[in-house]
Design a protein around this motif. Structure first.
Motif, PDB file in Angstrom:
ATOM      1  N   UNK A  86      47.016  16.292  -6.834  1.00  0.00           N
ATOM      2  CA  UNK A  86      45.590  15.998  -6.859  1.00  0.00           C
ATOM      3  C   UNK A  86      44.954  16.578  -8.114  1.00  0.00           C
ATOM      4  N   UNK A  87      43.841  15.975  -8.499  1.00  0.00           N
ATOM      5  CA  UNK A  87      43.076  16.472  -9.635  1.00  0.00           C
ATOM      6  C   UNK A  87      41.625  16.653  -9.200  1.00  0.00           C
ATOM      7  N   UNK A  88      41.067  17.773  -9.581  1.00  0.00           N
ATOM      8  CA  UNK A  88      39.689  18.059  -9.213  1.00  0.00           C
ATOM      9  C   UNK A  88      38.789  18.169 -10.418  1.00  0.00           C
ATOM     10  N   UNK A  89      37.499  18.031 -10.145  1.00  0.00           N
ATOM     11  CA  UNK A  89      36.466  18.282 -11.147  1.00  0.00           C
ATOM     12  C   UNK A  89      35.526  19.349 -10.585  1.00  0.00           C
ATOM     13  N   UNK A  90      35.189  20.278 -11.425  1.00  0.00           N
ATOM     14  CA  UNK A  90      34.261  21.345 -11.088  1.00  0.00           C
ATOM     15  C   UNK A  90      33.224  21.437 -12.209  1.00  0.00           C
TER      16      UNK A  90
ATOM     17  N   UNK B 178      38.088  19.977 -15.541  1.00  0.00           N
ATOM     18  CA  UNK B 178      39.068  19.338 -14.675  1.00  0.00           C
ATOM     19  C   UNK B 178      40.109  20.387 -14.289  1.00  0.00           C
ATOM     20  N   UNK B 179      40.722  20.157 -13.147  1.00  0.00           N
ATOM     21  CA  UNK B 179      41.672  21.125 -12.619  1.00  0.00           C
ATOM     22  C   UNK B 179      42.834  20.405 -11.957  1.00  0.00           C
ATOM     23  N   UNK B 180      44.006  20.932 -12.167  1.00  0.00           N
ATOM     24  CA  UNK B 180      45.276  20.358 -11.687  1.00  0.00           C
ATOM     25  C   UNK B 180      45.676  21.129 -10.438  1.00  0.00           C
ATOM     26  N   UNK B 181      45.764  20.415  -9.334  1.00  0.00           N
ATOM     27  CA  UNK B 181      46.105  21.079  -8.077  1.00  0.00           C
ATOM     28  C   UNK B 181      47.596  21.375  -7.990  1.00  0.00           C
ATOM     29  N   UNK B 182      47.964  22.109  -6.952  1.00  0.00           N
ATOM     30  CA  UNK B 182      49.363  22.463  -6.733  1.00  0.00           C
ATOM     31  C   UNK B 182      50.056  21.501  -5.783  1.00  0.00           C
ATOM     32  N   UNK B 183      49.312  20.552  -5.219  1.00  0.00           N
ATOM     33  CA  UNK B 183      49.873  19.622  -4.241  1.00  0.00           C
ATOM     34  C   UNK B 183      49.189  18.264  -4.364  1.00  0.00           C
ATOM     35  N   UNK B 184      49.652  17.322  -3.539  1.00  0.00           N
ATOM     36  CA  UNK B 184      49.144  15.967  -3.623  1.00  0.00           C
ATOM     37  C   UNK B 184      47.723  15.778  -3.156  1.00  0.00           C
ATOM     38  N   UNK B 185      47.241  16.752  -2.402  1.00  0.00           N
ATOM     39  CA  UNK B 185      45.843  16.745  -1.978  1.00  0.00           C
ATOM     40  C   UNK B 185      45.317  18.156  -2.095  1.00  0.00           C
ATOM     41  N   UNK B 186      44.033  18.292  -2.271  1.00  0.00           N
ATOM     42  CA  UNK B 186      43.423  19.606  -2.405  1.00  0.00           C
ATOM     43  C   UNK B 186      41.990  19.540  -1.891  1.00  0.00           C
ATOM     44  N   UNK B 187      41.435  20.689  -1.649  1.00  0.00           N
ATOM     45  CA  UNK B 187      40.071  20.775  -1.147  1.00  0.00           C
ATOM     46  C   UNK B 187      39.156  21.324  -2.232  1.00  0.00           C
ATOM     47  N   UNK B 188      37.963  21.774  -1.855  1.00  0.00           N
ATOM     48  CA  UNK B 188      37.026  22.340  -2.797  1.00  0.00           C
ATOM     49  C   UNK B 188      37.349  23.781  -3.180  1.00  0.00           C
ATOM     50  N   UNK B 189      38.344  24.351  -2.598  1.00  0.00           N
ATOM     51  CA  UNK B 189      38.730  25.731  -2.874  1.00  0.00           C
ATOM     52  C   UNK B 189      39.417  25.807  -4.234  1.00  0.00           C
ATOM     53  N   UNK B 190      38.794  26.476  -5.190  1.00  0.00           N
ATOM     54  CA  UNK B 190      39.367  26.486  -6.543  1.00  0.00           C
ATOM     55  C   UNK B 190      40.677  27.262  -6.614  1.00  0.00           C
ATOM     56  N   UNK B 191      41.006  28.013  -5.590  1.00  0.00           N
ATOM     57  CA  UNK B 191      42.294  28.708  -5.568  1.00  0.00           C
ATOM     58  C   UNK B 191      43.461  27.739  -5.436  1.00  0.00           C
TER      59      UNK B 191
ATOM     60  N   UNK C 157      43.931  25.237  -7.295  1.00  0.00           N
ATOM     61  CA  UNK C 157      44.126  24.599  -8.602  1.00  0.00           C
ATOM     62  C   UNK C 157      44.656  25.635  -9.588  1.00  0.00           C
ATOM     63  N   UNK C 158      45.926  25.645  -9.878  1.00  0.00           N
ATOM     64  CA  UNK C 158      46.473  26.659 -10.781  1.00  0.00           C
ATOM     65  C   UNK C 158      46.227  26.409 -12.263  1.00  0.00           C
ATOM     66  N   UNK C 159      45.847  25.195 -12.620  1.00  0.00           N
ATOM     67  CA  UNK C 159      45.657  24.885 -14.040  1.00  0.00           C
ATOM     68  C   UNK C 159      44.265  24.296 -14.273  1.00  0.00           C
ATOM     69  N   UNK C 160      43.646  24.744 -15.362  1.00  0.00           N
ATOM     70  CA  UNK C 160      42.276  24.346 -15.683  1.00  0.00           C
ATOM     71  C   UNK C 160      42.155  23.958 -17.145  1.00  0.00           C
ATOM     72  N   UNK C 161      41.257  23.009 -17.406  1.00  0.00           N
ATOM     73  CA  UNK C 161      40.931  22.681 -18.780  1.00  0.00           C
ATOM     74  C   UNK C 161      39.922  23.664 -19.349  1.00  0.00           C
ATOM     75  N   UNK C 162      39.560  23.439 -20.595  1.00  0.00           N
ATOM     76  CA  UNK C 162      38.654  24.357 -21.283  1.00  0.00           C
ATOM     77  C   UNK C 162      37.190  24.007 -21.027  1.00  0.00           C
TER      78      UNK C 162
END
Length: 124
Positions: free
Chosen positions: A33-37, A96-109, A111-116
């Motif tokens: 999953x990919x998130x936006x914060x 943007x943030x790269x999750x550790x699994x195929x789905x993720x929630x709003x918990x930023x923990x 997402x192990x990888x983040x953009x600048x």
């Protein structure tokens, strides 16, 4: 190793639109999953939305629901954030943030990888 680079930020008038892009390196993009914060000045970072590994599922914060849309192109290792009907309250640095699994929630923990980050400024 994962490297994320956001682009597309800028200055826009209220009511306008922007599309942010996030290009990812590495071989895991299409399986997570990919998130936006976003983080506004003087405020904590907040969740914007997330898209599943396949693009088949999305989830948005109430503050952007109906105005923002997340999509992805796994062939290009890129995720997008289309932002419409922007208001000054949307002014923030967007990450943007790269999750550790195929789905993720709003918990930023989750997402192990983040953009600048990329700055979005909405003028009234």
């Amino acid at each position: 190793q994962v490297h994320l680079v956001e682009s597309g930020g800028g200055l826009v008038q209220a009511g306008g639109s922007l599309r942010l892009s996030c290009a990812a390196s590495g071989r895991t993009f299409s399986s997570v999953a990919m998130g936006w914060f976003r983080q506004a000045p003087g405020k904590e970072r907040e969740f914007v939305g997330v898209i599943s590994w396949s693009g088949g599922n999305t989830y948005y914060a109430d503050s952007v629901k109906g105005r923002f849309t997340i999509s992805r192109d796994n062939a290009k290792n890129t995720v997008y954030l289309q932002m419409n009907s922007l208001t000054p309250e949307d002014t923030a640095v967007y990450y943007c943030a790269h999750a550790a699994a195929g789905w993720a929630t709003r918990d930023d923990a989750e997402y192990p990888y983040w953009g600048q980050g990329t700055q979005v400024t909405v003028s009234s």
